[in-house]
Enzyme design. Structure first.
Site, short mmCIF file in Angstrom:
data_model
loop_
_atom_site.label_atom_id
_atom_site.label_comp_id
_atom_site.label_asym_id
_atom_site.label_seq_id
_atom_site.Cartn_x
_atom_site.Cartn_y
_atom_site.Cartn_z
CB VAL A 25 -0.95 0.00 1.22
CG1 VAL A 25 -1.82 1.25 1.19
CG2 VAL A 25 -1.81 -1.25 1.21
CG ASP A 251 -28.66 1.15 -41.50
OD1 ASP A 251 -29.05 2.19 -42.04
OD2 ASP A 251 -27.64 0.52 -41.84
CE LYS A 273 -30.38 1.33 -47.19
NZ LYS A 273 -29.21 1.82 -47.76
N GLY A 305 -23.62 -3.75 -37.47
CA GLY A 305 -22.32 -4.39 -37.77
C GLY A 305 -21.25 -3.36 -38.00
CG ASP A 306 -17.07 -2.48 -40.21
OD1 ASP A 306 -16.32 -2.07 -39.31
OD2 ASP A 306 -16.93 -2.15 -41.41
CB VAL A 309 -18.66 -5.48 -43.55
CG1 VAL A 309 -18.99 -6.87 -44.07
CG2 VAL A 309 -17.22 -5.42 -43.07
CB THR A 334 -18.68 -7.36 -39.60
OG1 THR A 334 -19.58 -7.55 -40.68
CG2 THR A 334 -17.67 -8.51 -39.56
CB ALA A 335 -23.44 -9.91 -39.30
CG MET A 386 -28.05 -8.84 -46.71
SD MET A 386 -27.91 -7.31 -47.63
CE MET A 386 -26.19 -7.30 -48.08
N GLY A 415 -28.20 -13.00 -34.52
CA GLY A 415 -26.96 -13.28 -33.80
C GLY A 415 -26.68 -12.28 -32.69
N1 SAH Z 1 -22.85 -3.88 -42.12
C1 SAH Z 1 -23.46 -5.06 -41.60
C2 SAH Z 1 -24.07 -5.91 -42.68
C3 SAH Z 1 -25.21 -5.28 -43.36
S1 SAH Z 1 -25.97 -6.34 -44.52
C4 SAH Z 1 -22.41 -5.87 -40.82
O1 SAH Z 1 -21.22 -5.55 -40.89
O2 SAH Z 1 -22.80 -6.78 -40.12
C5 SAH Z 1 -27.29 -7.02 -43.59
C6 SAH Z 1 -27.04 -8.49 -43.34
O3 SAH Z 1 -26.13 -8.66 -42.28
C7 SAH Z 1 -28.27 -9.25 -42.91
O4 SAH Z 1 -29.08 -9.61 -43.97
C8 SAH Z 1 -27.64 -10.46 -42.25
O5 SAH Z 1 -27.18 -11.38 -43.21
C9 SAH Z 1 -26.42 -9.85 -41.60
N2 SAH Z 1 -26.66 -9.52 -40.18
C10 SAH Z 1 -26.55 -8.33 -39.60
N3 SAH Z 1 -26.78 -8.40 -38.27
C11 SAH Z 1 -27.06 -9.68 -38.00
C12 SAH Z 1 -27.39 -10.41 -36.83
N4 SAH Z 1 -27.49 -9.82 -35.64
N5 SAH Z 1 -27.58 -11.74 -36.94
C13 SAH Z 1 -27.48 -12.36 -38.12
N6 SAH Z 1 -27.17 -11.73 -39.26
C14 SAH Z 1 -26.97 -10.41 -39.21
#
Ligand code: SAH
Length: 485
Positions: A25, A251, A273, A305-306, A309, A334-335, A386, A415
């Site tokens: 200490v 989004d 979208k 996500g990112d 991507v 990213t997903a 997608m 996810g």
């Molecule tokens: N920019 C995002 C992707 C956008 S495209 C990224 O980096 O994750 C959108 C697609 O991402 C969806 O159709 C699906 O395929 C995927 N996605 C995004 N979030 C998701 C999640 N929580 N669980 C499963 N798929 C996901």
């Protein structure tokens, strides 16, 4: 103690401070004193190795032995850091008699000063005190502040400290000076420091100092990745951007859990979208970003996500650059990375996959442009975004390209979110499995040997569902027994 303490930052440079004790200490306290430039004097029968080192380097003085009140002569403060209550009390009493401030470690009653929990960014220090009665609360808050203040604040404070005299000369009036600082802090200056654009930051400071008339605030856009849904996967930089935002354009994919982290009075606009219904077109999103940034707002363009991507982040930056709007980018998880982790699927594996490919397959055109022969090769993992609408096509082309119908897949729906579902199967039965479980967006398809590992490595939510005769949308924790295969 119901009266709040008097907060104080002491200049101890070159000043002796007595530390009674030579253990861990005492070492921590001594280190803090050394950082503030003090001259610690230690009294203790023995010292820790680090303390011995500082003594050998001549940075501290050491009296070997026990505490004597006369050791308080000529010191500015005293810290009692021994494990012996009697000694600590003696130190406190002797200090009191000499009108010296004393801190007795872990004893608020005996102490006449407290050492606060501190968040340090260069010269900037935020000190937190609970009055000594609840140090855990102070430490907890410190951890929260640690996440909010990035180290660029230290650079900013450094600049203003160096320029203090010039600022005073330029704005001798206190009120004017305050307005200048407010303008400066609302300007892009903090952002430039975060972007490590030191020279630009200094130029901006210089022109702010030279400027006689006040300019309208400059807006900016931060392109921010919100991650897949779990609020814990938001980065500290994303959190900061959301906390500073005036306007958030998000989004549909951004989860409510993440949106709840945003500043309360930020205007949130959904520009979501979906693959089918285009609610706000891309050029309308561009126009919204531009209008708000030109109105001087700090805009956050928040994406699932990112942003780079499959997020059209590139187009948005090109647009902003073409219109001279300053921007920054905060990456997100990213997903593919998140879904794999939350399903227990390592995307690469020494035995099964030496590479991983992120692919999008959201319409027929995008399917046609892909190089299926190379996607069908073994020893790699495909993460298909997608793709849920085109599963028949994906299966046909992969098998045509030579990928085995027995290749395992996993579909991860939602996810990282509470509602997450994982489906396992083989390429041969891919569309049927997805259909029988009524897979919905957002869902990610992971294809390759690694996908089967979800059955043994899953850890989040329900165990993966299997193709044969399984109920759909079951949230019953018993449902995962379907795993038996
Ligand atoms: N920019 C995002 C992707 C956008 S495209 C990224 O980096 O994750 C959108 C697609 O991402 C969806 O159709 C699906 O395929 C995927 N996605 C995004 N979030 C998701 C999640 N929580 N669980 C499963 N798929 C996901």
């Amino acid at each position: 103690m119901s009266t709040p303490l008097f907060p104080l930052f002491a200049d101890l440079r070159g000043r002796p401070v007595l530390v009674v004790g030579g253990g861990a200490v005492a070492e921590r306290k001594t280190e803090a004193l050394l950082r503030a430039g003090a001259r610690p004097r230690l009294v203790a029968p023995e010292l820790t190795t680090a303390l011995q080192g500082w003594r050998d380097d001549g940075r501290i003085d050491w009296t070997q032995g026990v505490f004597q009140p006369a050791q308080l002569d000529g010191v500015w403060l005293v810290i009692a850091a021994t494990a012996d209550g009697t000694v600590n009390r003696a130190v406190a009493a002797a200090a009191e008699a000499r009108c010296l401030l004393a801190n007795v470690v872990d004893d608020a009653e005996l102490s006449t000063f407290q050492v606060p929990a501190v968040v340090e960014r260069g010269l900037l220090q935020v000190a937190i005190s609970s009055g000594g009665g609840a140090p855990m609360v102070a430490r907890h808050l410190r951890r929260q502040l640690e996440t909010m203040l990035d180290d660029s604040w230290g650079d900013l404070v450094g600049l203003l400290t160096r320029q203090r005299d010039r600022i005073r000369q330029r704005f001798p009036d206190m009120g004017e000076r305050r307005r200048f600082f407010e303008r400066l802090l609302a300007s892009p200056l903090p952002r430039l420091y975060r972007q490590r654009l030191q020279a630009q930051a200094e130029n901006l400071f210089q022109s702010a100092l030279d400027e006689s008339v006040q300019r309208a605030p400059e807006g900016s856009v931060a392109l921010v990745g919100a991650g897949p849904g779990d609020a814990g996967l938001v980065t500290l930089n994303a959190l900061r951007a959301m906390n500073e935002a005036d306007v958030i354009l998000h989004d549909r994919l951004v989860s409510d859990d993440v949106l709840r982290l945003a500043r309360r009075d930020a205007t949130c606009i959904e520009v979501g979208k979906s693959a089918s219904g285009h609610s706000v077109k891309q050029d309308e999103i561009h126009a919204l970003m531009l209008a708000h940034a030109r109105a001087g707002k700090r805009v956050v363009r928040l994406k699932g996500g990112d942003p780079f991507v499959f997020g059209r982040g590139g187009e948005e930056l090109e647009f902003l650059r073409a219109h001279g709007i300053p921007y920054e980018v905060v990456p997100g998880i990213t997903a593919a990375v998140a879904c794999a982790a939350y399903a227990g699927i390592p995307l690469t594996h020494r035995d099964h996959a030496q590479s991983v490919r992120f692919v999008t397959a959201h319409c027929k055109d995008s399917l046609d442009t892909l190089d299926w022969a190379s996607l069908a090769q073994g020893q790699q993992t495909l993460a298909i975004y997608m793709g849920v609408a085109g599963l028949e096509n994906i299966r046909a082309r992969l098998i045509e390209g030579g990928r085995s119908p027995q290749t395992p897949f996993a579909i991860v729906e939602n996810g990282s979110r509470r509602e997450q579902r994982v489906l396992n199967g083989t390429l041969a039965d891919l569309p049927e499995t997805a259909r029988s479980h009524q897979v919905r967006s957002p869902a990610l398809l992971i294809l390759g040997e690694v996908a089967a590992l979800a059955q043994t490595l899953h850890w989040f939510g329900h165990a993966p569902l299997q193709p044969t005769g399984t109920p759909t949308h079951s949230r019953n924790p018993q449902a995962p027994t379907l795993q038996a295969a």
